[in-house]
Enzyme design. Structure first.
Site, PDB file in Angstrom:
ATOM      1  N   THR A  13       0.786  -1.211   0.032  1.00 42.53           N
ATOM      2  CA  THR A  13       0.107   0.103  -0.159  1.00 42.53           C
ATOM      3  C   THR A  13       0.965   1.270   0.315  1.00 42.53           C
ATOM      4  O   THR A  13       1.971   1.165   0.701  1.00 42.53           O
ATOM      5  CB  THR A  13      -0.989  -0.002   1.187  1.00 42.53           C
ATOM      6  OG1 THR A  13      -0.041   0.341   2.414  1.00 42.53           O
ATOM      7  CG2 THR A  13      -1.789  -1.302   1.345  1.00 42.53           C
ATOM      8  N   GLY A  14       0.488   2.425  -0.536  1.00 43.13           N
ATOM      9  CA  GLY A  14       1.175   3.414  -0.825  1.00 43.13           C
ATOM     10  C   GLY A  14       2.471   3.385  -1.541  1.00 43.13           C
ATOM     11  O   GLY A  14       3.620   3.616  -0.996  1.00 43.13           O
ATOM     12  N   GLY A  18       8.316   7.366  -2.489  1.00 46.33           N
ATOM     13  CA  GLY A  18       9.300   7.233  -1.409  1.00 46.33           C
ATOM     14  C   GLY A  18       9.481   5.741  -0.971  1.00 46.33           C
ATOM     15  O   GLY A  18       9.743   5.002  -1.992  1.00 46.33           O
ATOM     16  N   ILE A  19       9.241   5.368   0.167  1.00 42.59           N
ATOM     17  CA  ILE A  19       9.520   4.133   0.708  1.00 42.59           C
ATOM     18  C   ILE A  19       8.667   3.001  -0.074  1.00 42.59           C
ATOM     19  O   ILE A  19       9.120   1.982  -0.362  1.00 42.59           O
ATOM     20  CB  ILE A  19       9.273   4.143   2.177  1.00 42.59           C
ATOM     21  CG1 ILE A  19      10.285   5.083   2.935  1.00 42.59           C
ATOM     22  CG2 ILE A  19       9.359   2.592   2.646  1.00 42.59           C
ATOM     23  CD1 ILE A  19      10.213   4.901   4.508  1.00 42.59           C
ATOM     24  N   SER A 144       7.066   3.659  12.589  1.00 45.29           N
ATOM     25  CA  SER A 144       7.991   5.090  12.723  1.00 45.29           C
ATOM     26  C   SER A 144       8.688   4.968  13.912  1.00 45.29           C
ATOM     27  O   SER A 144       8.359   4.548  15.005  1.00 45.29           O
ATOM     28  CB  SER A 144       7.161   6.458  12.564  1.00 45.29           C
ATOM     29  OG  SER A 144       8.030   7.573  12.930  1.00 45.29           O
ATOM     30  N   TYR A 157       0.384  11.806  14.674  1.00 49.87           N
ATOM     31  CA  TYR A 157       1.131  10.962  13.856  1.00 49.87           C
ATOM     32  C   TYR A 157       1.708   9.768  14.641  1.00 49.87           C
ATOM     33  O   TYR A 157       1.717   8.389  14.444  1.00 49.87           O
ATOM     34  CB  TYR A 157       2.117  11.552  13.219  1.00 49.87           C
ATOM     35  CG  TYR A 157       2.682  10.474  11.857  1.00 49.87           C
ATOM     36  CD1 TYR A 157       2.266  10.152  10.851  1.00 49.87           C
ATOM     37  CD2 TYR A 157       4.184  10.160  12.226  1.00 49.87           C
ATOM     38  CE1 TYR A 157       3.000   9.266  10.105  1.00 49.87           C
ATOM     39  CE2 TYR A 157       5.042   9.516  11.627  1.00 49.87           C
ATOM     40  CZ  TYR A 157       4.258   8.835  10.518  1.00 49.87           C
ATOM     41  OH  TYR A 157       5.103   7.991   9.479  1.00 49.87           O
TER      42      TYR A 157
END
Length: 266
Positions: A13-14, A18-19, A144, A157
């Site tokens: 997903t996503g 980026g990552i 994170s 977050y």
């Protein structure tokens, strides 16, 4: 060393930037087929083409994973292209805005909750039966370092990432021994998460009253980061691939920091 990922199918997903993009390419290099969901259709198509350049299949579906209906529609569309199911799930989608606590509205708390935590909950709940049918598989959640060692901002977050780590542990206990569940906890990584307009770099620029990249470097000094630099998306992707691979066959319920040494606790 052999990762055992050749011929496997990974859903990320996503994956457009980026990552997520770096992870898609890292799996493709190992010979894995890659299925991808993201709201950015143009960047997602670019990633899919890069993945196919490694001689594997790429499946891409535009989806808004910040809503229950978006998750359902995206997964229905991608699974229709994957009759053999998936072997690995990477919950990577996420977004944060570095605002001081008193500036975070209820609406922003809800957006952060829906995209960063509930996307993982909904995608995983939907795909667990698919993964179980394989009899062996892996989930890797992108959390994170802020979920382990919160800073003053962004508190919303950090709270969602801490919840993600707790859920990682719960799922690992519930789904063993056949399904391994782990998390990576990246520190500051120079990707679109930081550099996009209105992203972390711009937020820190406002807080520190400096140009964006200068503000980021200043923030790293404040955090006393041992490696004194931001990481690269590929450095996180390498660890995600390891955790999903046969090389990590005895690793589950773990949190792997890819943070330049930001976490000080033992």
């Amino acid at each position: 060393m052999e990762t055992g990922l050749a011929g496997k199918t990974v859903l990320i997903t996503g994956a457009a930037n980026g990552i997520g993009r770096a992870t898609a390419l890292a799996f493709a290099k190992e010979g894995a087929h890659v299925a991808m969901l993201d709201h950015d259709a143009m960047k997602l198509a670019e990633t899919a083409e890069l993945v196919r350049g490694f001689g594997v299949n790429a499946f891409a579906v535009e989806a808004d994973l910040g809503t229950a209906s978006g998750v359902q529609a995206g997964l229905d569309a991608i699974l229709a292209q994957l009759p053999e199911g998936i072997d690995v799930l990477v919950n990577n989608v996420g977004k944060g805005d570095p605002k001081p606590f008193l500036e975070i509205t209820d609406e922003q708390w809800e957006r952060t909750f829906e995209l960063n935590l509930m996307s993982m909950v909904r995608v995983t709940r939907h795909l667990l039966p698919v993964l179980r049918r394989k009899g062996k598989g892996a989930i890797v959640n992108n959390a994170s370092d802020l979920g382990r060692q919160p800073e003053a901002v962004p508190s919303d977050y950090a709270a969602m990432k801490a919840a993600m780590l707790a859920l990682t542990k719960s799922l690992a206990r519930a789904e063993g021994p056949h399904l391994r569940v782990n998390a990576v906890a990246p520190g500051p990584i120079w990707s679109t998460f930081w550099s996009r307009p209105g992203g972390f770099a711009d937020g820190l620029a406002s807080i520190h009253n400096m140009p964006p990249r200068q503000a980021v470097d200043h923030e790293m000094k404040l955090r006393q980061l041992p490696l004194e630099r931001l990481g690269e998306p590929e450095e996180v992707a390498n660890v995600i691939v390891f955790l999903a691979s046969d090389l990590a066959s005895y690793v589950t319920s773990s949190v792997w920091g890819v943070d330049g040494g930001s976490i000080r606790s033992i």
